[in-house]
Design a protein around this motif. Structure first.
Motif, PDB file in Angstrom:
ATOM      1  N   SER A  61      28.618  40.515  81.765  1.00 11.90           N
ATOM      2  CA  SER A  61      27.571  40.161  82.722  1.00 11.90           C
ATOM      3  C   SER A  61      26.901  38.848  82.326  1.00 11.90           C
ATOM      4  CB  SER A  61      26.520  41.273  82.801  1.00 11.90           C
ATOM      5  OG  SER A  61      27.114  42.458  83.277  1.00 11.90           O
ATOM      6  N   MET A  62      26.841  38.583  81.030  1.00 13.56           N
ATOM      7  CA  MET A  62      26.212  37.356  80.520  1.00 13.56           C
ATOM      8  C   MET A  62      27.211  36.193  80.429  1.00 13.56           C
ATOM      9  SD  MET A  62      22.996  38.161  79.624  1.00 13.56           S
ATOM     10  CE  MET A  62      22.549  37.108  78.287  1.00 13.56           C
ATOM     11  N   ASN A  63      28.467  36.533  80.123  1.00 14.57           N
ATOM     12  CA  ASN A  63      29.486  35.498  79.917  1.00 14.57           C
ATOM     13  C   ASN A  63      30.831  36.095  80.330  1.00 14.57           C
ATOM     14  OD1 ASN A  63      31.404  33.693  78.991  1.00 14.57           O
ATOM     15  ND2 ASN A  63      30.577  33.540  76.930  1.00 14.57           N
ATOM     16  N   PRO A  64      31.381  35.665  81.467  1.00 15.55           N
ATOM     17  CA  PRO A  64      32.614  36.281  81.975  1.00 15.55           C
ATOM     18  C   PRO A  64      33.891  35.850  81.253  1.00 15.55           C
ATOM     19  CG  PRO A  64      31.924  34.537  83.434  1.00 15.55           C
ATOM     20  CD  PRO A  64      30.838  34.678  82.389  1.00 15.55           C
ATOM     21  N   ASN A  65      33.815  34.897  80.354  1.00 16.92           N
ATOM     22  CA  ASN A  65      35.009  34.462  79.637  1.00 16.92           C
ATOM     23  C   ASN A  65      35.497  35.578  78.726  1.00 16.92           C
ATOM     24  OD1 ASN A  65      34.988  31.836  80.726  1.00 16.92           O
ATOM     25  ND2 ASN A  65      33.421  31.239  79.256  1.00 16.92           N
ATOM     26  N   CYS A  66      36.798  35.823  78.763  1.00 13.19           N
ATOM     27  CA  CYS A  66      37.356  36.904  77.950  1.00 13.19           C
ATOM     28  C   CYS A  66      38.828  36.646  77.683  1.00 13.19           C
ATOM     29  CB  CYS A  66      37.168  38.253  78.644  1.00 13.19           C
ATOM     30  SG  CYS A  66      38.051  38.409  80.205  1.00 13.19           S
ATOM     31  N   SER A  67      39.375  37.485  76.826  1.00  8.66           N
ATOM     32  CA  SER A  67      40.797  37.447  76.519  1.00  8.66           C
ATOM     33  C   SER A  67      41.261  38.872  76.294  1.00  8.66           C
ATOM     34  CB  SER A  67      41.036  36.612  75.258  1.00  8.66           C
ATOM     35  OG  SER A  67      42.404  36.589  74.921  1.00  8.66           O
ATOM     36  N   LEU A  68      42.475  39.167  76.739  1.00 10.41           N
ATOM     37  CA  LEU A  68      43.071  40.475  76.515  1.00 10.41           C
ATOM     38  C   LEU A  68      44.352  40.280  75.722  1.00 10.41           C
ATOM     39  CD1 LEU A  68      42.942  43.570  77.234  1.00 10.41           C
ATOM     40  CD2 LEU A  68      44.622  43.034  79.004  1.00 10.41           C
TER      41      LEU A  68
END
Length: 147
Positions: A61-68
């Motif tokens: 919610s604060m930072n949508p950057n991600c990695s899977l």
């Protein structure tokens, strides 16, 4: 691996696994969790479900950057030379409304063991809009592919 082979290898890895390690971030500190995932056939989106009360939900919610991260290890000594891992890098967007209902059904179809978990009204479903995949084969072979 030639770049033209990357989509087939990525699809094969995603089809053969049901869980991956999701990395999020808050206050410049990484946070990782195991998540069950589903994906679109064109490999442009990956989906996962989480309760709205989790740290990963707050982080996204604060930072949508991600990695899977998804990998093929089997905890065997030959893993070092044969293992493959892929990182899907992108931005997570919470799905709402009618699209949420349809996507939850598709997610449950791929992951039938999560039925009761997914059915809770306190669940959110996220779509990772994949910007790129990084595929690592063995110890050194790296390929980047963008859907």
């Amino acid at each position: 691996m030639p770049e033209s082979a990357a989509p087939e290898i990525i699809r094969s890895m995603l089809e053969s696994q049901t869980t991956g390690v999701l990395a999020t971030e808050r206050d410049r500190r990484p946070y990782v969790n195991l998540v069950a995932f589903s994906f679109d056939p064109d490999l442009s989106r990956i989906y996962f479900v989480t309760p709205c009360t989790t740290t990963k939900y707050g982080n996204l919610s604060m930072n949508p950057n991600c990695s899977l991260l998804v990998d093929s290890r089997k905890n065997s000594p030959v893993d070092f030379s044969r293992v493959a891992a892929l990182s899907a890098i992108g931005r997570a967007v919470e799905i709402t409304g009618e699209e949420k209902t349809a996507r939850m059904r598709a997610h449950a179809d791929r992951l039938p063991g999560l039925g009761g978990f997914i059915d809770s009204p306190a669940m959110a479903i996220f779509r990772i809009e994949v910007e790129s995949y990084i595929v690592v084969s063995g110890l050194e072979k790296v390929t980047v592919w963008q859907p």
